[in-house]
Each structure stands twice: as structure tokens, then as C-alpha cells.
Design a protein around this motif. Structure first.
Motif, PDB file in Angstrom:
ATOM      1  N   LEU A 118      11.729 -21.580 -10.995  1.00  0.00           N
ATOM      2  CA  LEU A 118      10.677 -21.243 -10.027  1.00  0.00           C
ATOM      3  C   LEU A 118       9.702 -20.201 -10.586  1.00  0.00           C
ATOM      4  O   LEU A 118       8.514 -20.215 -10.302  1.00  0.00           O
ATOM      5  N   LEU A 119      10.244 -19.300 -11.408  1.00  0.00           N
ATOM      6  CA  LEU A 119       9.436 -18.178 -11.896  1.00  0.00           C
ATOM      7  C   LEU A 119       8.955 -18.357 -13.337  1.00  0.00           C
ATOM      8  O   LEU A 119       8.348 -17.452 -13.909  1.00  0.00           O
ATOM      9  N   GLY A 120       9.226 -19.527 -13.917  1.00  0.00           N
ATOM     10  CA  GLY A 120       8.754 -19.766 -15.281  1.00  0.00           C
ATOM     11  C   GLY A 120       9.471 -18.913 -16.315  1.00  0.00           C
ATOM     12  O   GLY A 120       8.857 -18.449 -17.283  1.00  0.00           O
ATOM     13  N   LEU A 121      10.757 -18.697 -16.101  1.00  0.00           N
ATOM     14  CA  LEU A 121      11.528 -17.839 -17.010  1.00  0.00           C
ATOM     15  C   LEU A 121      12.353 -18.626 -18.015  1.00  0.00           C
ATOM     16  O   LEU A 121      12.773 -18.081 -19.032  1.00  0.00           O
ATOM     17  N   TYR A 122      12.659 -19.891 -17.677  1.00  0.00           N
ATOM     18  CA  TYR A 122      13.576 -20.660 -18.530  1.00  0.00           C
ATOM     19  C   TYR A 122      12.773 -21.338 -19.636  1.00  0.00           C
ATOM     20  O   TYR A 122      11.860 -22.118 -19.348  1.00  0.00           O
ATOM     21  N   PRO A 123      13.086 -21.049 -20.897  1.00  0.00           N
ATOM     22  CA  PRO A 123      12.232 -21.546 -21.984  1.00  0.00           C
ATOM     23  C   PRO A 123      12.475 -23.009 -22.344  1.00  0.00           C
ATOM     24  O   PRO A 123      11.675 -23.608 -23.045  1.00  0.00           O
ATOM     25  N   ASN A 124      13.575 -23.599 -21.846  1.00  0.00           N
ATOM     26  CA  ASN A 124      13.903 -24.964 -22.264  1.00  0.00           C
ATOM     27  C   ASN A 124      13.254 -25.999 -21.340  1.00  0.00           C
ATOM     28  O   ASN A 124      12.194 -25.749 -20.802  1.00  0.00           O
ATOM     29  N   PHE A 125      13.879 -27.139 -21.137  1.00  0.00           N
ATOM     30  CA  PHE A 125      13.230 -28.239 -20.422  1.00  0.00           C
ATOM     31  C   PHE A 125      12.870 -27.881 -18.975  1.00  0.00           C
ATOM     32  O   PHE A 125      13.503 -27.040 -18.353  1.00  0.00           O
ATOM     33  N   GLN A 126      11.836 -28.570 -18.461  1.00  0.00           N
ATOM     34  CA  GLN A 126      11.442 -28.381 -17.072  1.00  0.00           C
ATOM     35  C   GLN A 126      11.457 -29.737 -16.374  1.00  0.00           C
ATOM     36  O   GLN A 126      10.642 -30.607 -16.662  1.00  0.00           O
ATOM     37  N   PRO A 127      12.405 -29.947 -15.438  1.00  0.00           N
ATOM     38  CA  PRO A 127      12.464 -31.237 -14.751  1.00  0.00           C
ATOM     39  C   PRO A 127      11.203 -31.489 -13.913  1.00  0.00           C
ATOM     40  O   PRO A 127      10.512 -30.537 -13.527  1.00  0.00           O
ATOM     41  N   LYS A 128      10.924 -32.761 -13.630  1.00  0.00           N
ATOM     42  CA  LYS A 128       9.730 -33.165 -12.862  1.00  0.00           C
ATOM     43  C   LYS A 128       9.657 -32.461 -11.509  1.00  0.00           C
ATOM     44  O   LYS A 128       8.588 -32.140 -11.011  1.00  0.00           O
ATOM     45  N   PHE A 129      10.843 -32.196 -10.898  1.00  0.00           N
ATOM     46  CA  PHE A 129      10.836 -31.673  -9.526  1.00  0.00           C
ATOM     47  C   PHE A 129      10.568 -30.168  -9.439  1.00  0.00           C
ATOM     48  O   PHE A 129      10.438 -29.611  -8.359  1.00  0.00           O
ATOM     49  N   VAL A 130      10.479 -29.497 -10.593  1.00  0.00           N
ATOM     50  CA  VAL A 130      10.280 -28.036 -10.556  1.00  0.00           C
ATOM     51  C   VAL A 130       8.800 -27.701 -10.391  1.00  0.00           C
ATOM     52  O   VAL A 130       7.954 -28.264 -11.076  1.00  0.00           O
TER      53      VAL A 130
ATOM     54  N   THR B  32       5.951 -15.650 -19.808  1.00  0.00           N
ATOM     55  CA  THR B  32       4.775 -15.234 -20.573  1.00  0.00           C
ATOM     56  C   THR B  32       4.452 -13.763 -20.305  1.00  0.00           C
ATOM     57  O   THR B  32       4.140 -13.005 -21.229  1.00  0.00           O
ATOM     58  N   LEU B  33       4.533 -13.365 -19.018  1.00  0.00           N
ATOM     59  CA  LEU B  33       4.263 -11.955 -18.667  1.00  0.00           C
ATOM     60  C   LEU B  33       5.223 -11.021 -19.394  1.00  0.00           C
ATOM     61  O   LEU B  33       4.826  -9.979 -19.932  1.00  0.00           O
ATOM     62  N   ILE B  34       6.500 -11.403 -19.418  1.00  0.00           N
ATOM     63  CA  ILE B  34       7.513 -10.562 -20.087  1.00  0.00           C
ATOM     64  C   ILE B  34       7.206 -10.459 -21.575  1.00  0.00           C
ATOM     65  O   ILE B  34       7.211  -9.368 -22.160  1.00  0.00           O
ATOM     66  N   LYS B  35       6.903 -11.601 -22.184  1.00  0.00           N
ATOM     67  CA  LYS B  35       6.641 -11.600 -23.631  1.00  0.00           C
ATOM     68  C   LYS B  35       5.434 -10.693 -23.940  1.00  0.00           C
ATOM     69  O   LYS B  35       5.476  -9.856 -24.853  1.00  0.00           O
ATOM     70  N   ASN B  36       4.372 -10.838 -23.131  1.00  0.00           N
ATOM     71  CA  ASN B  36       3.176 -10.012 -23.354  1.00  0.00           C
ATOM     72  C   ASN B  36       3.493  -8.526 -23.203  1.00  0.00           C
ATOM     73  O   ASN B  36       3.041  -7.696 -24.003  1.00  0.00           O
TER      74      ASN B  36
END
Ligand code: KIV
Length: 268
Positions: free
Chosen positions: A222-234, A242-246
Motif C-alpha cells: 500500500l505504501l510502496g515499500l516492497y521492492p519486489n513484485f507488485q500484483p495487479k490488485f495493489v 523512494t522517499l526513504i532512499k532519498n
């Protein structure tokens, strides 16, 4: 923690009543104090300490390695950050499939020592006797049918489940066994709508379309934290990764250039 004295936990009967009241239920997974604190403050109805932590916290390819003691540990962390939401803990693989006695013991442990209010377990017809045994012991059970991730190898991967007769039989078996709610995972939207109309308990969808009585998403998805696959329903509601990395890159630059710490961040 700044808590209003009027805040009280959502109860299992209140969670169930949302269906007849036409109120959509919101469930988010949580695995620690901080994620629980913010989800609770945002007003979710329930927090699920899901075995999805095997992937998003532990970095496994699936949830099978997760243990009961790990779920217990994370449930305790979540419990300390929660004031309002119903706390539902997942039974991990091989902690309830062996016998109904094993299931009651495992589920009871999460209520007794973890502070969970309810338990989720996977399976429909094949788990009806297990659900019934837990409910008879006074343990509220949320069912989970469709794509049941603990059966990932049996199902041949994380695939959409389309067997209408089987899914309807599973849903009815879970209801008959006494579950208070039912997760529908990766089921075509029209079939999820049919199941939702056919059962008296709330259905909580994940990849099951808009007609369920509520929705659940994994916190990290939901928050865009997981770097691996993103299922269609998400749907990602933020890009925190990205915010954390920056932010960390800026911290690295500040330390290396000597611009942090300043006098403001030092004891004089
Ligand atoms: O483990 C989990 O997070 C779950 C949800 C995705 C339903 O079972």
C-alpha cells in the motif's frame, strides 16, 4: 502515546455487524509497533498480523518459513501500538494443519500471550472441522479462501482461483463452521460478488474486486515499500520506498560533507 479516553477496541460482533449496516471494512497488515500505531491512528477497522511478514519483513519468496513464535512476537509488537483496531493474527504454515488440537493450541497461544482478538487460518471445506474446534474453544476465526498462499506449491504459484463450485462450497463450509469473517484472495470480481451475497459474514477482499464487504492490503504494498513484485490488485497510496532512499542519500551526503551534525544537534 496520546490516546483519547473515548477510544476503545473494535469488537468481533461490531466487525461482523458492518455487513448488515452496509459499512465497508478496512483491514491493513501490520507487523510492528510503529506500523500498527499509524494504521490505528488512521482509523482502520482491523490490523492483520499476516504471515506475509515472511516476504515483506523477512525477505523470503513465500510465507512458508514463518513460525508461530515469530507471529507471536509480531502480534505483541502490534498490540502495543494499537488502541482501536481489532487485532487478527495469522496461523502460519504447519501450526494448525496437523490436527484440530494443534490448531486450538496454536490459535489460543496467540490470543493468550500475543494480545490478538481473533485468528485467521487458510482453507475452506478441508479446514471446517478445525475452524469449528477453535470456535468451540472461544476463539474467533476469520477464514481465508481462493488463493491460499500457504498452498502455493500445490496451486502451482500465486494464481487467480476460478473454480466456482469449489469456492462456493469453501465459503459455505467456513460459515457453517462458525467463522466471523472470510478473506477472499485472488478471485474474479463477479465470483467474489456472488460469494459475498451468499454468505452472512463479511467478506474481505484482496484481489477480489469491489463487491466484497471490505478490503485488505499488505502495509508494504500500500505504501510502496516492497521492492519486489507488485500484483495487479495493489494500489500504491504512497511511494515511501523512494522517499526513504532519498532521505538516506541526503543523510549520507550530510555526514560525508560535514554538514550534519551542526551545533543545533549537539550538546554544548
Ligand atoms: O498474510 C497476509 O498478509 C494475508 C493477507 C494478504 C490476507 O493473509
Amino acid at each position: 502515546m496520546n490516546v483519547s479516553p473515548t477510544v476503545r477496541p473494535v469488537t468481533v460482533p461490531e466487525f461482523c455487524a458492518a455487513k448488515s449496516q452496509g459499512r465497508k471494512l478496512v483491514v491493513v497488515t501490520a507487523y510492528d509497533y510503529t506500523s500498527a500505531y499509524w494504521c490505528d491512528a488512521a482509523g482502520v477497522d482491523a490490523l492483520l498480523v499476516g504471515d506475509s511478514l515472511g516476504m515483506v519483513v523477512q525477505g523470503h519468496a513465500h510465507a512458508l518459513p514463518v513460525t508461530l513464535n515469530q507471529i507471536l512476537y509480531h502480534t505483541r509488537c502490534v498490540q502495543r501500538g494499537t488502541r482501536h483496531a481489532l487485532i487478527i493474527a495469522d496461523l502460519p504454515f504447519l501450526t494448525y494443519q496437523v490436527s484440530t488440537a494443534q490448531a486450538v493450541r496454536s490459535a489460543g497461544k496467540l490470543l493468550k500471550y500475543g494480545g490478538a482478538h481473533a485468528i485467521k487460518l487458510e482453507g475452506g471445506v478441508r479446514m471446517a472441522a478445525t475452524i469449528q474446534a477453535c470456535v468451540r474453544a472461544g476463539i474467533p476465526i476469520m477464514g481465508h479462501i481462493g488463493l491460499t498462499p500457504q498452498a502455493v506449491h500445490q496451486l502451482g504459484g500465486f494464481r487467480v482461483q476460478r473454480n466456482r463450485e469449489q469456492l462456493l462450497a469453501d465459503a459455505h463450509a467456513v460459515v457453517q463452521a462458525g467463522a466471523f469473517a472470510l478473506v477472499l484472495e485472488s478471485i474474479p470480481a463477479d465470483l467474489a460478488a456472488e460469494i459475498t451475497a451468499a454468505v452472512p459474514i463479511p467478506t474481505i477482499g484482496i484481489g477480489a474486486g469491489p463487491h466484497c464487504d471490505g478490503q485488505v492490503l499488505v502495509f508494504h504494498d500500500l505504501l510502496g515499500l516492497y521492492p519486489n513484485f507488485q500484483p495487479k490488485f495493489v494500489k500504491r497510496y504512497a511511494e515511501l520506498g523512494t522517499l526513504i532512499k532519498n532521505a538516506i542519500e541526503t543523510f549520507c551526503q550530510d555526514v560525508r560533507s560535514g554538514t550534519f551534525p551542526t551545533a543545533q544537534h549537539s550538546y554544548l
